[in-house]
Enzyme design. Structure first.
Site, PDB file in Angstrom:
ATOM      1  N   ASP A 246     -86.053 -24.963  49.267  1.00 51.44           N
ATOM      2  CA  ASP A 246     -84.611 -25.202  49.105  1.00 51.44           C
ATOM      3  C   ASP A 246     -84.061 -26.012  50.282  1.00 51.44           C
ATOM      4  OD1 ASP A 246     -84.289 -23.849  46.691  1.00 51.44           O
ATOM      5  OD2 ASP A 246     -83.693 -21.965  47.633  1.00 51.44           O
TER       6      ASP A 246
ATOM      7  N   HIS B  71     -90.240 -20.473  49.348  1.00 48.62           N
ATOM      8  CA  HIS B  71     -89.218 -21.041  48.465  1.00 48.62           C
ATOM      9  C   HIS B  71     -87.942 -21.396  49.236  1.00 48.62           C
ATOM     10  CE1 HIS B  71     -87.325 -22.214  44.780  1.00 48.62           C
ATOM     11  NE2 HIS B  71     -86.222 -21.666  45.278  1.00 48.62           N
TER      12      HIS B  71
ATOM     13  N   HIS C 236     -84.423 -28.343  43.893  1.00 44.13           N
ATOM     14  CA  HIS C 236     -85.878 -28.359  43.695  1.00 44.13           C
ATOM     15  C   HIS C 236     -86.350 -29.777  43.339  1.00 44.13           C
ATOM     16  CE1 HIS C 236     -85.295 -23.890  42.433  1.00 44.13           C
ATOM     17  NE2 HIS C 236     -85.055 -24.079  43.716  1.00 44.13           N
TER      18      HIS C 236
ATOM     19  N   HIS D 253     -77.680 -22.753  50.661  1.00 47.02           N
ATOM     20  CA  HIS D 253     -77.211 -24.102  50.335  1.00 47.02           C
ATOM     21  C   HIS D 253     -75.937 -24.480  51.104  1.00 47.02           C
ATOM     22  CE1 HIS D 253     -80.304 -24.156  47.387  1.00 47.02           C
ATOM     23  NE2 HIS D 253     -79.775 -23.172  46.694  1.00 47.02           N
TER      24      HIS D 253
HETATM   25 ZN    ZN Z   1     -84.377 -22.648  45.030  1.00 45.40          ZN
END
Ligand code: ZN
Length: 290
Positions: free
Chosen positions: A247, A243, A89, A270
């Site tokens: 990311d 969101h 973030h 991720h």
């Molecule tokens: Zn996040």
């Protein structure tokens, strides 16, 4: 200066960042780490050298994809025996602020979660202001299609002169399948304050594993059986998919560059975001820097 208004996608635009930049003055941010539940202090310092880097326990850790050592819960970077987790973030805030060079001193192992979005970091950077250096070389343009996939998750990027992201997520109801396209990412302000989220049933397992000690309705959207549990509801109808875009932007900024290309991402996270960058940099013919 560009506006702080988080409500608009397109009506506030600012000139593209063309040169290396840093913050105009030192500032600090304090907050609780999501997983440790401990208070963490960050101090942001201007940097002449290119890139964003953390300093933890005296070790310099470049916020770069090849320093990423764990992606299971967040993006974690490590070097010299020190690590910093949940950088994504904060990295997205650097992207949106147009900051290319900065040193972040941190006195704990985890970047604070704050409200679960990039908003407070972005505000701190905006107030500090931007200092521009003469050097360019901040953009990376994808020159041919680069793709990574795992089962039904994938990230694909095709050549384009802007950053254009289409994200699809899929969770149980009431979330279901959500898709969003952002064509002008540099000015997509509704992405910056969209919060992280979790399914109610996953919280117990996470807490049993000794994680998310700092988690609360103040820093995450919690999805119940029928609705969002947070009394205030969602900030945007598409806050959850927003969101995931946040990311992805934060993870892409660990390339060290402002990436240009047309991104199609399906149920990514991720791990896949990091694999994408490793694939991108595996062949210099994949990209051009200017
Ligand atoms: Zn996040």
């Amino acid at each position: 200066m560009w506006p702080l208004d988080g409500s608009s996608q397109t009506c506030h635009s600012r000139p593209m960042i063309k040169r290396q930049t840093t913050i105009n003055r030192i500032f600090k941010v304090t907050g609780i780490g999501l997983h440790t539940g401990r208070e963490v202090n960050l101090e942001f310092l201007p940097r002449r050298e290119f890139g964003i880097a953390f300093v933890h326990n005296g070790n310099l850790i470049p916020a770069r994809y090849d320093m990423v050592a764990d992606t299971r819960l967040s993006t974690l970077i490590a070097s010299g025996g020190s690590s910093v987790s949940t950088i994504e973030h904060l990295m997205a805030a650097f992207y949106f602020s147009g900051i290319t060079n900065c040193l972040v001193y941190i006195d704990g192992p985890e970047v604070p979660i704050l409200d679960g979005s990039a908003w407070e970091f972005y505000q701190g950077m905006w107030k500090a202001g931007v200092y521009e250096f003469p050097e360019s070389g901040v953009y990376l343009r994808v020159q041919r299609t680069v793709e990574v996939s795992h089962n039904d998750s994938w990230v694909r990027m095709k050549p384009l002169n802007t950053l254009d992201i289409t994200m699809t997520i899929e969770f149980r109801q009431p979330v279901g399948k959500q898709k969003k396209r952002v064509t002008d990412v540099e000015n997509a302000f509704s992405i910056i304050n969209s919060r992280t989220f979790t399914l109610e049933e996953e919280i117990e397992a996470i807490k049993k594993a000794g994680l998310a000690k700092g988690g609360s309705l103040d820093n995450a959207v919690v999805i119940g059986a029928d609705d969002v549990i947070n009394p205030q509801g969602l900030r945007y109808k598409k806050e959850l998919v927003n969101h995931k875009i946040l990311d992805l932007i934060g993870d892409l900024y660990t390339s060290g560059y402002r990436i240009l290309g047309k991104v199609e991402a399906n149920k990514t996270g991720h791990h896949l975001n990091n694999l994408f960058l490793r694939e991108l940099f595996s062949d210099p013919a994949n990209y051009a820097i200017y």
